[in-house]
Design an enzyme around this catalytic site. Structure first.
Site, PDB file in Angstrom:
ATOM      1  N   SER A 119       0.884  -1.116  -0.094  1.00  9.59           N
ATOM      2  CA  SER A 119      -0.005  -0.014   0.044  1.00  9.59           C
ATOM      3  C   SER A 119       0.985   1.226   0.254  1.00  9.59           C
ATOM      4  O   SER A 119       1.597   1.648  -0.831  1.00  9.59           O
ATOM      5  CB  SER A 119      -0.944  -0.062   1.231  1.00  9.59           C
ATOM      6  OG  SER A 119      -1.902   0.924   1.379  1.00  9.59           O
ATOM      7  N   ASP A 140      -9.537  -2.861  -6.034  1.00  5.45           N
ATOM      8  CA  ASP A 140      -8.922  -1.953  -5.036  1.00  5.45           C
ATOM      9  C   ASP A 140      -9.803  -0.810  -4.698  1.00  5.45           C
ATOM     10  O   ASP A 140     -10.027   0.107  -5.629  1.00  5.45           O
ATOM     11  CB  ASP A 140      -7.460  -1.732  -5.251  1.00  5.45           C
ATOM     12  CG  ASP A 140      -6.719  -1.442  -4.133  1.00  5.45           C
ATOM     13  OD1 ASP A 140      -7.396  -0.832  -3.095  1.00  5.45           O
ATOM     14  OD2 ASP A 140      -5.429  -1.765  -4.012  1.00  5.45           O
ATOM     15  N   HIS A 177      -7.402  -5.156  -1.356  1.00  6.53           N
ATOM     16  CA  HIS A 177      -6.220  -4.527  -0.821  1.00  6.53           C
ATOM     17  C   HIS A 177      -5.436  -5.066   0.211  1.00  6.53           C
ATOM     18  O   HIS A 177      -4.319  -5.017   0.195  1.00  6.53           O
ATOM     19  CB  HIS A 177      -6.629  -3.119  -0.315  1.00  6.53           C
ATOM     20  CG  HIS A 177      -5.592  -2.132  -0.257  1.00  6.53           C
ATOM     21  ND1 HIS A 177      -4.825  -1.498  -1.321  1.00  6.53           N
ATOM     22  CD2 HIS A 177      -4.985  -1.695   0.838  1.00  6.53           C
ATOM     23  CE1 HIS A 177      -3.948  -0.619  -0.839  1.00  6.53           C
ATOM     24  NE2 HIS A 177      -3.843  -0.869   0.214  1.00  6.53           N
TER      25      HIS A 177
END
Length: 472
Positions: free
Chosen positions: A175, A421, A449
């Site tokens: 991320s 996502d 995610h």
């Protein structure tokens, strides 16, 4: 072409190192380093960085036998960069990357980003002695460009005396860790051997307005999918909202000292971006509704789970700098982009000062968004409200990425990208993958995610396949 500022990076100073064996044949070493707060002023204030290193551990067969420490120390590093921004790392023995990486002959370093975890963590109390302007100046130094400089300083410390490829290391960005990786590739690619990304193909060409314009429709769609799975929650959420509005004047005290408003209630939709998010939110709504039906009020036990969704009070940077990570250079201020873009979206009337009614339809949840009201409903954030507003208006940010450098990148990049996502727009992720030379992507629409945690074996196998396999 615009590019991040370059500063000399002196090696970090190793302050302490302590090792202990852990279950699973692991040797965990806890490390602390000292680095400059501002690399433009290397002799000025310093901050401490905390990291844990994981290596394979084998007990000697007999007393006097050598162990494998020398061999383990010679293995290449893979550095895990946590998401956020604003979150420290779990212990390596609890992380899904550790054992697969050790099996592939890496030693794993989990470095808390500056201001997070145990790396001089940012908090209202430690900033209280500073003026608002001084708080702003301090917080401006907590973005990904300085995390890259910290990594380089630590690399130079740990790999001192090594030459060539042995002086480089691999990084793994989850991320926001991928945002750090893109800045790393822009600023100091000479320190990198390879880059792994999961949900981290940062939108390097886009600002916060563009990001939230793209992402909010995805968030609204997830709300619709949630109510399709739990249609009873249309009424349940409204019942809870009406209680907050009518019975408590719009505010309900939370166990930690913050307040629950209708707007804060709806921010728990941040969980919709991960595997199991729907069921977690439903369980929370069910607890709240059950408390109302049973007692006529929201009991402490029903309110406590709410506070785990967005732990801003213990992860200040996540809230206060979230939109700033999309500010790549001067001339643009985020100016509360989520709030501004959300007010224009038909699914989010609750972001405006308007009266709400069940006749308007379901109350849609928000996602990975930061709003000005967060700095009124969280006790720790409320103490930094003035600094947050100044940061939102600031438009002279330094550059985070060098697009020209990324286009001629020579460091292999292996990325897992998720079509659905909710946090990182997949179209922008593809745009970045096309820009960064040498990027190989595994793209899927059957993972969300948090797949690195929820489906670790599958994700890591695909990433390592990108590295080791060939296409003919």
């Amino acid at each position: 072409m615009p590019h991040p500022k370059q500063h000399p990076i002196p090696p970090a100073t190793l302050l302490s190192s302590a090792s202990h064996p852990a279950p699973g044949q692991l040797l965990i070493t806890e490390l602390t380093f000292r680095v400059p707060l501002d690399y433009a002023q290397p002799d000025g204030q310093h901050v401490t960085l905390f990291a844990r290193r994981a290596q394979k551990y084998t007990r000697p067969l007999t007393k006097g036998d050598g162990d494998e420490s020398d061999e383990e120390n010679s293995k290449p590093y893979i550095v895990y960069l946590e998401g956020g921004p604003g979150f420290g790392n779990r212990a390596p023995q609890d992380h899904p990357l550790t054992r697969p990486a050790l099996t592939r002959s890496y030693q794993v370093l989990m470095l808390d980003h500056r201001g997070t975890g145990m790396s001089t963590p940012v908090g209202a109390e430690m900033l209280a002695h500073k003026s608002t302007d001084e708080q702003v100046e301090y917080l401006k130094l907590m973005r990904q460009d300085n995390t890259v400089r910290d990594c380089e300083a630590v690399r130079k410390c740990l790999l001192e005396g090594h030459k060539g490829d042995e002086a480089k290391w691999s990084i793994f960005g989850q991320s926001y860790g991928g945002f750090v990786a893109m800045s790393y590739l822009s600023m100091h690619p000479e320190g990198l051997k390879e880059v792994y990304l999961t949900g981290g193909l940062a939108p390097v060409k886009r600002n916060a307005d563009e990001v939230y314009t793209a992402v909010l429709p995805r968030v609204a769609k997830r709300s619709e999918e949630y109510y399709a799975k739990f249609p009873e929650d249309v009424k349940n959420v409204w019942d809870i909202a009406n209680y907050i509005i009518e019975k408590k004047g719009g505010k309900v005290a939370l166990p930690s000292g913050g307040v629950l408003t209708v707007a804060r209630l709806l921010t728990i939709g941040i969980a919709f971006g991960g595997h199991g998010g729907f069921d977690g939110v439903h369980s929370t709504i069910l607890q709240l509704k059950n408390s109302l039906d049973t007692f006529g009020f929201l009991a402490r036990a029903s309110l406590a789970p709410l506070e785990s969704y967005t732990p801003f009070d213990t992860n200040i940077i996540y809230a206060i700098l979230h939109e700033a990570i999309y500010c790549n250079g001067p001339g643009y201020a985020s100016n509360w982009a989520s709030q501004r873009i959300g007010e224009q979206h038909p699914s989010y009337p609750w972001l405006k000062e308007t009266k709400l009614s069940p006749s308007d339809g379901p109350l849609y949840f928000s996602g990975e968004n930061i709003f000005p009201f967060d700095f009124e409903t969280y006790p720790e954030l409320s103490e930094l409200r003035a600094a947050a507003h100044k940061l939102a208006k600031f438009d002279q940010w330094e550059y985070l990425y060098d697009l020209e450098q990324l286009s001629r990148n020579e460091v292999p990049v292996y990325a897992a990208s998720y079509v659905d996502d909710m946090y990182v727009d997949s179209d922008f992720a593809r745009e970045t993958a096309r820009l960064v030379k040498g990027t190989k992507v595994f793209e899927t629409n059957v993972m969300y995610h948090n797949a690195l945690r929820a489906k670790a074996d599958e994700v890591l196998q695909q990433l390592f396949n990108l590295r080791d396999d060939v296409m003919d």
